[in-house]
Design a protein around this motif. Structure first.
Motif, PDB file in Angstrom:
ATOM      1  N   ILE B  12       0.833  -1.207   0.000  1.00 28.04           N
ATOM      2  CA  ILE B  12       0.000   0.000   0.000  1.00 28.04           C
ATOM      3  C   ILE B  12       0.868   1.258   0.000  1.00 28.04           C
ATOM      4  CG2 ILE B  12      -1.715   1.300   1.324  1.00 28.04           C
ATOM      5  CD1 ILE B  12      -2.989  -1.310   2.128  1.00 28.04           C
ATOM      6  N   LYS B  15       1.908   2.040  -3.457  1.00 23.65           N
ATOM      7  CA  LYS B  15       0.807   2.659  -4.207  1.00 23.65           C
ATOM      8  C   LYS B  15       0.761   4.158  -3.947  1.00 23.65           C
ATOM      9  CE  LYS B  15      -3.283   0.718  -3.593  1.00 23.65           C
ATOM     10  NZ  LYS B  15      -4.361  -0.009  -4.278  1.00 23.65           N
ATOM     11  N   LEU B  16       0.959   4.525  -2.684  1.00 26.75           N
ATOM     12  CA  LEU B  16       0.920   5.945  -2.322  1.00 26.75           C
ATOM     13  C   LEU B  16       2.050   6.700  -3.019  1.00 26.75           C
ATOM     14  CD1 LEU B  16      -0.598   7.990  -0.464  1.00 26.75           C
ATOM     15  CD2 LEU B  16       1.277   7.698   1.134  1.00 26.75           C
ATOM     16  N   SER B 179      -5.869   5.133  -4.781  1.00 29.97           N
ATOM     17  CA  SER B 179      -4.749   4.803  -3.901  1.00 29.97           C
ATOM     18  C   SER B 179      -4.733   5.680  -2.656  1.00 29.97           C
ATOM     19  CB  SER B 179      -3.417   4.946  -4.643  1.00 29.97           C
ATOM     20  OG  SER B 179      -3.331   3.966  -5.640  1.00 29.97           O
TER      21      SER B 179
END
Lengths: 255, 222
Positions: B12, B15-16, B179
């Motif tokens: 995650i 994604k950021l 995202s």
């Protein structure tokens, strides 16, 4: 009963063991359009067994689309071409006479093929064990409406809780990402009052185990949502992302 | 630092990174397009404006360094994700049903991204190096572009890459919002439309320049 039987060519994945090399085996079948695809496999297996051959290994349990046990890929689509349908609910009337079907297991590094159409989905169990629950005693069943929850919130939580953990999202994803599954499991608690105390520990723990178990990373193609037999929304992934950032900001843990 | 490291190594977190750096690059492209469209104001107008940038050169140099770092980090994280995802999904299905469940833009991000990277290296080498080190006292920046795009291979190359930039941004914009976690039933369809509009404006805007210069190289009216 629908009209006459249809002729189908079924190419079914056969693989002795996780290490063995697999291949497609071809079966020409005349089938009632009212049969489900699992019933077709049952029939093929009856013949195979009568001939003393090894039957096709596949998983199924409830056969009414609610348990998430069955599941394989039919012509490149997990659970076949019908939207919001589990494999067991897919009937042969959805195919045309003379169609060719390619039936193969869910493919992902995280889902090792055990035999034929059966894959090892224990990666999902590990993610659940890491935090997909509420760990304190909630007591006996509370009185109805003792905790007031807005209808829209309850609906959203229940929509997320519809996830049956079948693994179609991973199978559909070009990255074999489990984020739709984890997003749903995180969301069903994240928006209810009962889930608040462990909200941020939960998302961190589950994402950590997801990453450790060789699931890929989400690139927002949304193939998962399109193939999910329960129509779980990718909004749950967005919620998980948000909660994950908040968790990192708010809590001091190193999980 | 350990916590930060863990965050950026998580799926995650990556994604950021892609989302923040990507949005930054889109903002840059919007500024770049505004500058480029000044070419349509004719040689004098364009050259004057490029020359005027001389007064803020230090600021531009700082921005260039930040941009380069952001672009490299975006590319590096993208390739890392691609490699990780390839390992997570090594085997393809016998029948390819991708088009049933996802858009071509979303599936081709690595390919379009790689093409854009190759393009950028060539673009910097041909135009940026020329502007910054190869003008030999001349201030006719317009002429550089004119000569460049009189060559049909350059014009075609730029034109095609601009289409891919459009593809890339069409997926990227709404993907960044997802995202960030900023998705909802109500706003996501609007965000998707805005992303498509931005992608079309950028692609058409940038592609209009090679087309225009290639056209006037045949003696068309500028």
């Amino acid at each position: 009963m629908s009209e006459k039987n249809i002729k189908l060519t079924l190419n079914i994945w056969r693989q002795e063991s996780p290490e063995a090399k697999g291949h497609f085996e071809k079966f020409e079948k005349e089938i009632s359009p009212d049969a489900s695809i699992l019933e077709v496999l049952d029939e093929i297996n009856n013949h195979l067994e009568a001939e003393g051959k090894e039957p096709i290994a596949f998983e199924s349990d409830c056969r009414e689309g609610i348990c998430g046990t069955c599941g394989f890929v039919i012509n490149g689509q997990p659970h076949g071409p019908l939207p919001k349908t589990a494999t067991c609910q897919l009937h042969m009337r959805n195919f045309k006479d003379g169609d060719s079907l390619y039936i193969e297991p869910f493919r992902a590094t995280a889902f090792k093929i055990l035999k034929d159409l059966i894959v090892d989905r224990s990666g999902f169990d590990k993610i659940q064990v890491a935090g997909g629950f509420i760990s304190f005693n909630t007591g006996s069943a509370p009185d109805g409406n003792a905790i007031s929850i807005a209808k829209e919130i309850a609906d959203e939580a229940l929509d997320a809780a519809e996830c049956i953990g079948c693994g179609a999202c991973v199978a559909a994803c070009k990255n074999s990402s489990a984020m739709l599954f984890v997003g749903a499991k995180v969301s069903q608690f994240a928006i209810l009052p009962q889930g608040q105390p462990e909200r941020y520990e939960r998302v961190q723990a589950m994402v950590k185990v997801m990453d450790e178990n060789l699931f890929g990373s989400c690139t927002n193609t949304y193939a998962c949502e399109a193939e999910c037999p329960k129509g779980i929304s990718v909004l749950n992934i967005a919620r998980m992302n948000r909660d994950y950032f908040m968790a990192k900001l708010k809590t001091g843990t190193n999980e | 630092m350990n916590r930060l490291n863990q965050f950026f190594n998580s799926s995650i977190g990556k994604k950021l990174v892609m989302a923040i750096t990507g949005i930054f690059l889109i903002l840059f492209l919007i500024f770049h397009l505004i500058n480029n469209l000044m070419l349509f104001g004719g040689p004098e107008f364009f050259n004057e404006n490029v020359a005027r940038l001389e007064s803020i050169k230090p600021l531009i140099r700082v921005m260039e360094i930040i941009l380069a770092l952001v672009f490299i980090y975006h590319t590096y994280t993208g390739l890392k994700l691609w490699w990780k995802n390839k390992k997570a999904n090594p085997e393809k299905y016998a029948v390819n049903a991708n088009k049933e469940n996802s858009t071509v833009y979303s599936r081709t991000m690595t390919i379009t991204g790689s093409l854009i990277f190759i393009f950028l290296v060539i673009h910097l080498y041909t135009i940026w190096v020329k502007y910054n080190f190869g003008m030999e006292g001349s201030e006719d920046y317009f002429e550089v572009i004119k000569i460049h795009f009189a060559n049909p291979i350059w014009a075609a190359f730029y034109f095609i890459i601009m289409i891919f930039i459009g593809f890339h941004i069409n997926h990227a914009f709404q993907s960044a919002f997802q995202s960030f976690g900023w998705s909802s039933k109500k706003y996501t369809p609007i965000v998707k439309k805005i992303g498509t509009v931005i992608a079309i404006i950028l692609a058409v805007g940038f592609a209009s320049i090679p087309v225009y210069f290639f056209y006037i190289s045949f003696g068309g009216q500028g």
